[in-house]
Design a protein around this motif. Structure first.
Motif, PDB file in Angstrom:
ATOM      1  N   GLY A  21       0.481   1.710   6.312  1.00 35.27           N
ATOM      2  CA  GLY A  21      -0.763   1.328   6.970  1.00 35.27           C
ATOM      3  C   GLY A  21      -1.059   2.204   8.178  1.00 35.27           C
ATOM      4  O   GLY A  21      -2.207   2.599   8.415  1.00 35.27           O
ATOM      5  N   GLN A  24      -2.309   5.584   6.972  1.00 40.37           N
ATOM      6  CA  GLN A  24      -3.690   5.492   6.503  1.00 40.37           C
ATOM      7  C   GLN A  24      -4.670   5.430   7.674  1.00 40.37           C
ATOM      8  O   GLN A  24      -5.720   6.073   7.649  1.00 40.37           O
ATOM      9  CB  GLN A  24      -3.845   4.269   5.599  1.00 40.37           C
ATOM     10  CG  GLN A  24      -3.102   4.402   4.277  1.00 40.37           C
ATOM     11  CD  GLN A  24      -2.982   3.083   3.526  1.00 40.37           C
ATOM     12  OE1 GLN A  24      -2.993   2.005   4.135  1.00 40.37           O
ATOM     13  NE2 GLN A  24      -2.859   3.155   2.210  1.00 40.37           N
ATOM     14  N   HIS A  25      -4.336   4.664   8.698  1.00 41.70           N
ATOM     15  CA  HIS A  25      -5.211   4.546   9.865  1.00 41.70           C
ATOM     16  C   HIS A  25      -5.313   5.866  10.630  1.00 41.70           C
ATOM     17  O   HIS A  25      -6.405   6.243  11.082  1.00 41.70           O
ATOM     18  CB  HIS A  25      -4.719   3.433  10.793  1.00 41.70           C
ATOM     19  CG  HIS A  25      -5.236   2.074  10.428  1.00 41.70           C
ATOM     20  ND1 HIS A  25      -6.172   1.404  11.186  1.00 41.70           N
ATOM     21  CD2 HIS A  25      -4.964   1.271   9.368  1.00 41.70           C
ATOM     22  CE1 HIS A  25      -6.449   0.241  10.616  1.00 41.70           C
ATOM     23  NE2 HIS A  25      -5.713   0.128   9.517  1.00 41.70           N
ATOM     24  N   ARG A  28      -7.645   8.163   8.911  1.00 40.63           N
ATOM     25  CA  ARG A  28      -9.051   7.731   8.934  1.00 40.63           C
ATOM     26  C   ARG A  28      -9.687   7.833  10.319  1.00 40.63           C
ATOM     27  O   ARG A  28     -10.871   7.535  10.473  1.00 40.63           O
ATOM     28  CB  ARG A  28      -9.167   6.275   8.452  1.00 40.63           C
ATOM     29  CG  ARG A  28      -8.886   6.073   6.981  1.00 40.63           C
ATOM     30  CD  ARG A  28      -9.518   4.779   6.492  1.00 40.63           C
ATOM     31  NE  ARG A  28      -9.046   3.610   7.211  1.00 40.63           N
ATOM     32  CZ  ARG A  28      -8.073   2.798   6.776  1.00 40.63           C
ATOM     33  NH1 ARG A  28      -7.462   3.061   5.633  1.00 40.63           N
ATOM     34  NH2 ARG A  28      -7.719   1.733   7.473  1.00 40.63           N
ATOM     35  N   THR A 211       3.829  -8.038   4.095  1.00 43.22           N
ATOM     36  CA  THR A 211       4.487  -6.860   3.527  1.00 43.22           C
ATOM     37  C   THR A 211       5.578  -7.336   2.570  1.00 43.22           C
ATOM     38  O   THR A 211       5.867  -8.525   2.469  1.00 43.22           O
ATOM     39  CB  THR A 211       5.134  -5.998   4.628  1.00 43.22           C
ATOM     40  OG1 THR A 211       6.163  -6.772   5.281  1.00 43.22           O
ATOM     41  CG2 THR A 211       4.103  -5.558   5.654  1.00 43.22           C
ATOM     42  N   THR A 224      -2.702  -9.479   7.784  1.00 41.02           N
ATOM     43  CA  THR A 224      -2.711  -8.353   6.846  1.00 41.02           C
ATOM     44  C   THR A 224      -2.178  -7.112   7.559  1.00 41.02           C
ATOM     45  O   THR A 224      -2.189  -7.031   8.788  1.00 41.02           O
ATOM     46  CB  THR A 224      -4.137  -8.053   6.353  1.00 41.02           C
ATOM     47  OG1 THR A 224      -4.943  -7.633   7.468  1.00 41.02           O
ATOM     48  CG2 THR A 224      -4.755  -9.270   5.678  1.00 41.02           C
ATOM     49  N   ASP A 226      -3.603  -4.251   7.556  1.00 43.13           N
ATOM     50  CA  ASP A 226      -4.748  -3.596   8.188  1.00 43.13           C
ATOM     51  C   ASP A 226      -5.050  -4.189   9.565  1.00 43.13           C
ATOM     52  O   ASP A 226      -5.292  -3.455  10.527  1.00 43.13           O
ATOM     53  CB  ASP A 226      -5.975  -3.719   7.285  1.00 43.13           C
ATOM     54  CG  ASP A 226      -7.085  -2.758   7.684  1.00 43.13           C
ATOM     55  OD1 ASP A 226      -6.838  -1.541   7.697  1.00 43.13           O
ATOM     56  OD2 ASP A 226      -8.193  -3.238   7.993  1.00 43.13           O
ATOM     57  N   ALA A 227      -5.013  -5.519   9.660  1.00 44.57           N
ATOM     58  CA  ALA A 227      -5.294  -6.183  10.938  1.00 44.57           C
ATOM     59  C   ALA A 227      -4.211  -5.864  11.962  1.00 44.57           C
ATOM     60  O   ALA A 227      -4.503  -5.598  13.136  1.00 44.57           O
ATOM     61  CB  ALA A 227      -5.407  -7.689  10.738  1.00 44.57           C
ATOM     62  N   VAL A 229      -2.063  -3.237  12.054  1.00 41.02           N
ATOM     63  CA  VAL A 229      -2.074  -1.824  12.443  1.00 41.02           C
ATOM     64  C   VAL A 229      -3.292  -1.505  13.307  1.00 41.02           C
ATOM     65  O   VAL A 229      -3.180  -0.799  14.312  1.00 41.02           O
ATOM     66  CB  VAL A 229      -2.039  -0.927  11.187  1.00 41.02           C
ATOM     67  CG1 VAL A 229      -2.299   0.528  11.568  1.00 41.02           C
ATOM     68  CG2 VAL A 229      -0.694  -1.055  10.487  1.00 41.02           C
ATOM     69  N   GLY A 230      -4.453  -2.035  12.930  1.00 38.87           N
ATOM     70  CA  GLY A 230      -5.647  -1.803  13.731  1.00 38.87           C
ATOM     71  C   GLY A 230      -5.481  -2.320  15.148  1.00 38.87           C
ATOM     72  O   GLY A 230      -5.866  -1.659  16.120  1.00 38.87           O
TER      73      GLY A 230
END
Length: 257
Positions: A21, A24-25, A28, A211, A224, A226-227, A229-230
């Motif tokens: 994750g 990926q972040h 992006r 995970t 999640t 995504d949440a 890591v963000g």
């Protein structure tokens, strides 16, 4: 809030979960790092990473077994060659393992394996990558500490909090808890030892995340990848010398030792 702006980052345990994750972040970001190094034990089996690397020329997959000192040293040499004289801004020690043992079933073998990966690995990674982190700090203007300058981020867990003993009723995971409590102390020690070199060091609780490791029990984690890591990347962008040596969660809240 300042944007996290790094020229280079290394994430260990990058083939799945939070590590993947993070990769990926970073890729992006509006202004992605020039170099994103993804450390993993078996690159040939890391299909998602390989797919990303085929699309992003700044992503480099680095063979790395964090429980093997020789592998760590080889990775440091490989990363240094790619950086070609520049430093490494950000080392994220994310790789970790857990054994589902109670205090009655814990064993020497499991305790040693978990401690070696979760605590000794980040120690040795800090040692081996210190020259590259120091180089990054020297290249960055200003006297303050920040993740955009040079930093070590150790992925800990509230399960290692001695005060809270997070989710004890769901999982004792003795070796994991002990290894993360020790990692917290390592983070503090690194912050004291490396501050003079301009390197920020913090321990992070990413939350209870969905995970393979976090969701292995009967309860579904609330967060999640995504949440988590963000949130962590937002916090990383705002860290300064005031936070070095602290234990924070993915929302920037202080976690008790």
């Amino acid at each position: 809030m300042a944007e996290l702006c790094v020229r280079s980052v290394l994430v260990t345990g990058a083939n799945r979960g939070i590590g993947l994750g993070l990769i990926q972040h970073f890729l992006r970001m509006p202004t992605p790092p020039q170099w994103v190094f993804a450390g993993c034990r078996a690159p040939q089996r890391a299909q998602e990473l390989r797919n990303l690397a085929s699309k992003h020329s700044n992503l480099v997959i680095v063979p790395l077994e964090v429980a093997d000192p020789a592998s760590i040293k080889a990775a440091a040499v490989s990363v240094g060659e790619r950086l070609a004289g520049s430093g490494l801004n950000l080392l994220i020690n994310n790789a970790g393992i857990s054994k589902i043992n109670s205090i009655d079933t814990e064993t020497l073998e499991d305790m040693t394996q978990v401690y070696t990966t979760n605590t000794v690995g980040p120690l040795l990674l800090g040692q081996s990558f210190l020259p590259l982190l120091k180089k990054a700090a020297q290249e960055s203007p200003g006297s303050g500490l920040s993740c955009s300058k040079a930093a070590i981020i150790n992925m800990s867990s509230s399960a290692g909090s001695i005060k809270d003993v997070y989710v004890w009723e769901l999982a004792h995971v003795i070796s994991y808890r002990c290894s993360k409590a020790a990692l917290n102390m390592l983070s503090k020690c690194q912050s004291l030892a490396y501050r003079e070199h301009g390197i920020l060091c913090v321990a992070f609780h990413p939350g209870w995340v969905q995970t393979d490791m976090g969701g292995s029990g009967s309860y579904k984690p609330p967060l999640t990848v995504d949440a988590s890591v963000g949130g962590m990347l937002k916090v990383l962008s705002s860290l300064s010398e005031k936070e070095t040596g602290t234990f924070l969660d993915w929302e920037g809240k202080v976690v008790p030792w």
